[in-house]
Design a protein around this motif. Sequence first.
Motif, PDB file in Angstrom:
ATOM      1  N   ASN A  14      45.760  39.978  41.252  1.00  0.00           N
ATOM      2  CA  ASN A  14      46.583  39.021  40.504  1.00  0.00           C
ATOM      3  C   ASN A  14      47.865  38.676  41.239  1.00  0.00           C
ATOM      4  OD1 ASN A  14      44.714  38.866  38.426  1.00  0.00           O
ATOM      5  ND2 ASN A  14      45.682  40.528  37.268  1.00  0.00           N
ATOM      6  N   GLN A  15      48.415  39.630  41.923  1.00  0.00           N
ATOM      7  CA  GLN A  15      49.674  39.420  42.638  1.00  0.00           C
ATOM      8  C   GLN A  15      49.474  38.593  43.913  1.00  0.00           C
ATOM      9  OE1 GLN A  15      51.671  43.029  43.713  1.00  0.00           O
ATOM     10  NE2 GLN A  15      53.216  41.979  44.934  1.00  0.00           N
ATOM     11  N   HIS A  16      48.427  38.881  44.688  1.00  0.00           N
ATOM     12  CA  HIS A  16      48.288  38.296  46.028  1.00  0.00           C
ATOM     13  C   HIS A  16      47.297  37.139  46.134  1.00  0.00           C
ATOM     14  CE1 HIS A  16      50.788  41.280  48.032  1.00  0.00           C
ATOM     15  NE2 HIS A  16      50.201  42.205  47.273  1.00  0.00           N
ATOM     16  N   TYR A  17      46.393  36.981  45.180  1.00  0.00           N
ATOM     17  CA  TYR A  17      45.361  35.954  45.295  1.00  0.00           C
ATOM     18  C   TYR A  17      45.931  34.546  45.507  1.00  0.00           C
ATOM     19  CZ  TYR A  17      41.254  33.105  44.517  1.00  0.00           C
ATOM     20  OH  TYR A  17      40.259  32.189  44.672  1.00  0.00           O
ATOM     21  N   PRO A  18      46.925  34.125  44.733  1.00  0.00           N
ATOM     22  CA  PRO A  18      47.431  32.756  44.944  1.00  0.00           C
ATOM     23  C   PRO A  18      47.934  32.506  46.369  1.00  0.00           C
ATOM     24  CG  PRO A  18      48.240  33.633  42.873  1.00  0.00           C
ATOM     25  CD  PRO A  18      47.576  34.767  43.586  1.00  0.00           C
ATOM     26  N   SER A  19      48.646  33.457  46.939  1.00  0.00           N
ATOM     27  CA  SER A  19      49.164  33.239  48.297  1.00  0.00           C
ATOM     28  C   SER A  19      48.034  33.310  49.334  1.00  0.00           C
ATOM     29  CB  SER A  19      50.273  34.232  48.629  1.00  0.00           C
ATOM     30  OG  SER A  19      49.773  35.549  48.661  1.00  0.00           O
ATOM     31  N   VAL A  20      47.063  34.202  49.126  1.00  0.00           N
ATOM     32  CA  VAL A  20      45.930  34.284  50.055  1.00  0.00           C
ATOM     33  C   VAL A  20      45.160  32.966  50.041  1.00  0.00           C
ATOM     34  CG1 VAL A  20      43.680  35.401  50.413  1.00  0.00           C
ATOM     35  CG2 VAL A  20      45.704  36.798  49.973  1.00  0.00           C
ATOM     36  N   ARG A  21      44.885  32.454  48.867  1.00  0.00           N
ATOM     37  CA  ARG A  21      44.164  31.191  48.722  1.00  0.00           C
ATOM     38  C   ARG A  21      44.939  30.038  49.354  1.00  0.00           C
ATOM     39  NH1 ARG A  21      44.385  27.107  45.133  1.00  0.00           N
ATOM     40  NH2 ARG A  21      42.467  25.937  44.747  1.00  0.00           N
ATOM     41  N   ARG A  22      46.228  29.995  49.105  1.00  0.00           N
ATOM     42  CA  ARG A  22      47.087  28.932  49.636  1.00  0.00           C
ATOM     43  C   ARG A  22      47.090  28.967  51.171  1.00  0.00           C
ATOM     44  NH1 ARG A  22      50.922  30.011  46.536  1.00  0.00           N
ATOM     45  NH2 ARG A  22      52.073  31.416  47.899  1.00  0.00           N
ATOM     46  N   LYS A  23      47.212  30.172  51.758  1.00  0.00           N
ATOM     47  CA  LYS A  23      47.213  30.292  53.226  1.00  0.00           C
ATOM     48  C   LYS A  23      45.876  29.871  53.820  1.00  0.00           C
ATOM     49  CE  LYS A  23      50.619  34.007  53.336  1.00  0.00           C
ATOM     50  NZ  LYS A  23      50.847  35.446  53.569  1.00  0.00           N
ATOM     51  N   LEU A  24      44.793  30.247  53.164  1.00  0.00           N
ATOM     52  CA  LEU A  24      43.473  29.868  53.662  1.00  0.00           C
ATOM     53  C   LEU A  24      43.264  28.358  53.600  1.00  0.00           C
ATOM     54  CD1 LEU A  24      41.356  32.801  52.234  1.00  0.00           C
ATOM     55  CD2 LEU A  24      41.543  32.170  54.648  1.00  0.00           C
ATOM     56  N   ILE A  25      43.711  27.736  52.525  1.00  0.00           N
ATOM     57  CA  ILE A  25      43.587  26.272  52.419  1.00  0.00           C
ATOM     58  C   ILE A  25      44.385  25.609  53.528  1.00  0.00           C
ATOM     59  CG2 ILE A  25      44.207  24.257  51.023  1.00  0.00           C
ATOM     60  CD1 ILE A  25      43.481  25.943  48.533  1.00  0.00           C
ATOM     61  N   ALA A  26      45.579  26.138  53.803  1.00  0.00           N
ATOM     62  CA  ALA A  26      46.404  25.566  54.867  1.00  0.00           C
ATOM     63  C   ALA A  26      45.740  25.735  56.236  1.00  0.00           C
ATOM     64  CB  ALA A  26      47.783  26.221  54.865  1.00  0.00           C
ATOM     65  N   LEU A  27      45.064  26.854  56.434  1.00  0.00           N
ATOM     66  CA  LEU A  27      44.440  27.105  57.733  1.00  0.00           C
ATOM     67  C   LEU A  27      43.167  26.292  57.954  1.00  0.00           C
ATOM     68  CD1 LEU A  27      44.820  30.974  58.131  1.00  0.00           C
ATOM     69  CD2 LEU A  27      45.694  29.242  59.686  1.00  0.00           C
ATOM     70  N   ILE A  28      42.283  26.287  56.966  1.00  0.00           N
ATOM     71  CA  ILE A  28      40.972  25.662  57.208  1.00  0.00           C
ATOM     72  C   ILE A  28      40.815  24.281  56.581  1.00  0.00           C
ATOM     73  CG2 ILE A  28      39.825  27.862  57.547  1.00  0.00           C
ATOM     74  CD1 ILE A  28      38.661  27.624  54.775  1.00  0.00           C
ATOM     75  N   ARG A  29      41.707  23.911  55.708  1.00  0.00           N
ATOM     76  CA  ARG A  29      41.730  22.571  55.103  1.00  0.00           C
ATOM     77  C   ARG A  29      40.429  22.225  54.362  1.00  0.00           C
ATOM     78  NH1 ARG A  29      46.504  21.453  56.629  1.00  0.00           N
ATOM     79  NH2 ARG A  29      47.236  21.455  58.759  1.00  0.00           N
ATOM     80  N   ASP A  30      39.878  23.223  53.687  1.00  0.00           N
ATOM     81  CA  ASP A  30      38.670  23.031  52.887  1.00  0.00           C
ATOM     82  C   ASP A  30      38.803  23.974  51.698  1.00  0.00           C
ATOM     83  OD1 ASP A  30      36.180  23.062  51.688  1.00  0.00           O
ATOM     84  OD2 ASP A  30      35.061  23.197  53.565  1.00  0.00           O
ATOM     85  N   GLU A  31      39.093  23.385  50.541  1.00  0.00           N
ATOM     86  CA  GLU A  31      39.415  24.197  49.364  1.00  0.00           C
ATOM     87  C   GLU A  31      38.251  25.088  48.925  1.00  0.00           C
ATOM     88  OE1 GLU A  31      41.439  23.673  44.958  1.00  0.00           O
ATOM     89  OE2 GLU A  31      41.509  22.016  46.391  1.00  0.00           O
ATOM     90  N   ALA A  32      37.039  24.554  48.922  1.00  0.00           N
ATOM     91  CA  ALA A  32      35.892  25.349  48.486  1.00  0.00           C
ATOM     92  C   ALA A  32      35.647  26.520  49.437  1.00  0.00           C
ATOM     93  CB  ALA A  32      34.644  24.475  48.406  1.00  0.00           C
ATOM     94  N   ALA A  33      35.726  26.257  50.731  1.00  0.00           N
ATOM     95  CA  ALA A  33      35.535  27.330  51.710  1.00  0.00           C
ATOM     96  C   ALA A  33      36.684  28.334  51.615  1.00  0.00           C
ATOM     97  CB  ALA A  33      35.448  26.761  53.117  1.00  0.00           C
ATOM     98  N   ALA A  34      37.889  27.861  51.343  1.00  0.00           N
ATOM     99  CA  ALA A  34      39.041  28.755  51.197  1.00  0.00           C
ATOM    100  C   ALA A  34      38.837  29.690  50.012  1.00  0.00           C
ATOM    101  CB  ALA A  34      40.326  27.952  51.040  1.00  0.00           C
ATOM    102  N   GLU A  35      38.274  29.171  48.934  1.00  0.00           N
ATOM    103  CA  GLU A  35      37.976  30.017  47.768  1.00  0.00           C
ATOM    104  C   GLU A  35      36.999  31.130  48.157  1.00  0.00           C
ATOM    105  OE1 GLU A  35      38.861  30.005  44.494  1.00  0.00           O
ATOM    106  OE2 GLU A  35      40.184  28.271  44.548  1.00  0.00           O
ATOM    107  N   ASP A  36      35.948  30.742  48.882  1.00  0.00           N
ATOM    108  CA  ASP A  36      34.959  31.736  49.311  1.00  0.00           C
ATOM    109  C   ASP A  36      35.589  32.790  50.209  1.00  0.00           C
ATOM    110  OD1 ASP A  36      33.008  30.393  47.900  1.00  0.00           O
ATOM    111  OD2 ASP A  36      32.188  29.353  49.659  1.00  0.00           O
TER     112      ASP A  36
END
Length: 175
Positions: A14-36
Amino acid sequence: MEHSAPDLFRQQFNQHYPSVRRKLIALIRDEAAAEDLAQETFLRLYRNPPDQPEAIGGWLHRVLTRLAYDYMDKKARERALTQKQEQNVLAQPQAIDSNEQQLIDKDEQERVRGWLDTLPERDKQMLLLRYEGYSYAEIAQQLQVRQPQVGTMLRRAGERLKRQALKSESAITQE
């Protein structure tokens, strides 16, 4: 009161998921893949948590970065393969060969088959397997020889085929 492992994991998630997801979206620029990949990051956290719980932020960042780079490398390889396949399709002649060209090609194939038939069986098999796209390892396995020998054996078989072709061509020109 001490928290159980699932409670600690849930708290970290709960604490880290939002930032992990946000960083992944910024890196790979694909929201669905970032979720995975975010889910994969936390799955790795659950299976193999860091030794020092206070370093969890850095650990998550390191894991998500590796996962993102692996994902981008995979996508780059897929794009390169697709481009190569497209180039191969475009490079192949689109026009249908004329009947004359088909007869010439058939005649050439028959001559090559004739030359191959004069070679020892192993040389013939080796050249045919390589022509069909088999790797050195696959050829070694098929012919039950050691893989390091395949290159030399192919070269020698090719030289024998070339000598046979030259002998055959010189015999035709002398007639």
